[in-house]
Motif scaffolding. Structure first.
Motif, PDB file in Angstrom:
ATOM      1  N   ARG A   3       0.197   8.535  -6.995  1.00  0.00           N
ATOM      2  CA  ARG A   3       0.946   7.314  -6.736  1.00  0.00           C
ATOM      3  C   ARG A   3       0.940   6.453  -7.976  1.00  0.00           C
ATOM      4  O   ARG A   3      -0.023   6.438  -8.737  1.00  0.00           O
ATOM      5  N   GLU A   4       2.006   5.719  -8.169  1.00  0.00           N
ATOM      6  CA  GLU A   4       2.097   4.793  -9.282  1.00  0.00           C
ATOM      7  C   GLU A   4       1.134   3.636  -9.031  1.00  0.00           C
ATOM      8  O   GLU A   4       1.103   3.070  -7.941  1.00  0.00           O
ATOM      9  N   GLU A   5       0.338   3.311 -10.036  1.00  0.00           N
ATOM     10  CA  GLU A   5      -0.621   2.222  -9.895  1.00  0.00           C
ATOM     11  C   GLU A   5       0.080   0.874  -9.983  1.00  0.00           C
ATOM     12  O   GLU A   5       1.140   0.745 -10.589  1.00  0.00           O
ATOM     13  N   PRO A   6      -0.519  -0.152  -9.370  1.00  0.00           N
ATOM     14  CA  PRO A   6       0.088  -1.485  -9.402  1.00  0.00           C
ATOM     15  C   PRO A   6       0.123  -2.054 -10.813  1.00  0.00           C
ATOM     16  O   PRO A   6      -0.733  -1.744 -11.643  1.00  0.00           O
ATOM     17  N   LYS A   7       1.139  -2.887 -11.046  1.00  0.00           N
ATOM     18  CA  LYS A   7       1.315  -3.551 -12.336  1.00  0.00           C
ATOM     19  C   LYS A   7       1.498  -5.048 -12.103  1.00  0.00           C
ATOM     20  O   LYS A   7       2.023  -5.462 -11.062  1.00  0.00           O
ATOM     21  N   PHE A  55      -7.914   0.088  -3.043  1.00  0.00           N
ATOM     22  CA  PHE A  55      -6.569  -0.495  -2.969  1.00  0.00           C
ATOM     23  C   PHE A  55      -5.529   0.584  -2.692  1.00  0.00           C
ATOM     24  O   PHE A  55      -4.612   0.393  -1.904  1.00  0.00           O
ATOM     25  N   MET A  56      -5.678   1.730  -3.326  1.00  0.00           N
ATOM     26  CA  MET A  56      -4.705   2.814  -3.233  1.00  0.00           C
ATOM     27  C   MET A  56      -4.984   3.794  -2.083  1.00  0.00           C
ATOM     28  O   MET A  56      -4.225   4.721  -1.870  1.00  0.00           O
ATOM     29  N   GLU A  74       1.080  -0.748  -0.217  1.00  0.00           N
ATOM     30  CA  GLU A  74       2.253  -0.044  -0.731  1.00  0.00           C
ATOM     31  C   GLU A  74       3.144  -1.055  -1.438  1.00  0.00           C
ATOM     32  O   GLU A  74       3.238  -2.213  -1.030  1.00  0.00           O
ATOM     33  N   LYS A  75       3.775  -0.589  -2.511  1.00  0.00           N
ATOM     34  CA  LYS A  75       4.665  -1.460  -3.287  1.00  0.00           C
ATOM     35  C   LYS A  75       5.792  -1.966  -2.381  1.00  0.00           C
ATOM     36  O   LYS A  75       6.405  -1.199  -1.636  1.00  0.00           O
ATOM     37  N   TYR A  76       6.034  -3.273  -2.429  1.00  0.00           N
ATOM     38  CA  TYR A  76       7.045  -3.907  -1.596  1.00  0.00           C
ATOM     39  C   TYR A  76       8.373  -3.880  -2.341  1.00  0.00           C
ATOM     40  O   TYR A  76       8.484  -4.396  -3.447  1.00  0.00           O
ATOM     41  N   GLU A  77       9.326  -3.249  -1.752  1.00  0.00           N
ATOM     42  CA  GLU A  77      10.650  -3.149  -2.331  1.00  0.00           C
ATOM     43  C   GLU A  77      11.623  -3.975  -1.490  1.00  0.00           C
ATOM     44  O   GLU A  77      11.716  -3.761  -0.284  1.00  0.00           O
TER      45      GLU A  77
END
Length: 79
Positions: A3-7, A55-56, A74-77
């Motif tokens: 998974r892409e890590e948070p930025k 977190f992940m 999860e990333k909020y889109e």
């Protein structure tokens, strides 16, 4: 699954429904452990830090069988 890590600047949603702005991924000065630093986008806007592995991590399905998300955050889109 990788998974892409948070930025910094991204918004991520907790599986219970609250949204958080990522401030940074920090490194613990004593242990080297990576921590996600994030700010609540509700209430008093408190900041939190959590180990990136936690977190992940996936949602605990035994404890939360009805959770909609697969992962704790999860990333909020926006649609």
């Amino acid at each position: 699954m990788l998974r892409e890590e948070p930025k910094a600047g991204e918004v991520w949603m907790h599986f219970k429904g609250n949204r958080y702005e990522i401030k940074c991924v920090a490194v613990h000065s004593e242990t080297g452990e990576r921590l996600v630093v994030y700010k609540a986008l509700y209430g008093e806007g408190l900041c939190y830090a959590r180990p990136i592995e936690m977190f992940m991590s996936p949602v605990d399905r035994e404890k939360y069988p009805d959770a909609v998300q697969s992962f704790r955050f999860e990333k909020y889109e926006t649609k």
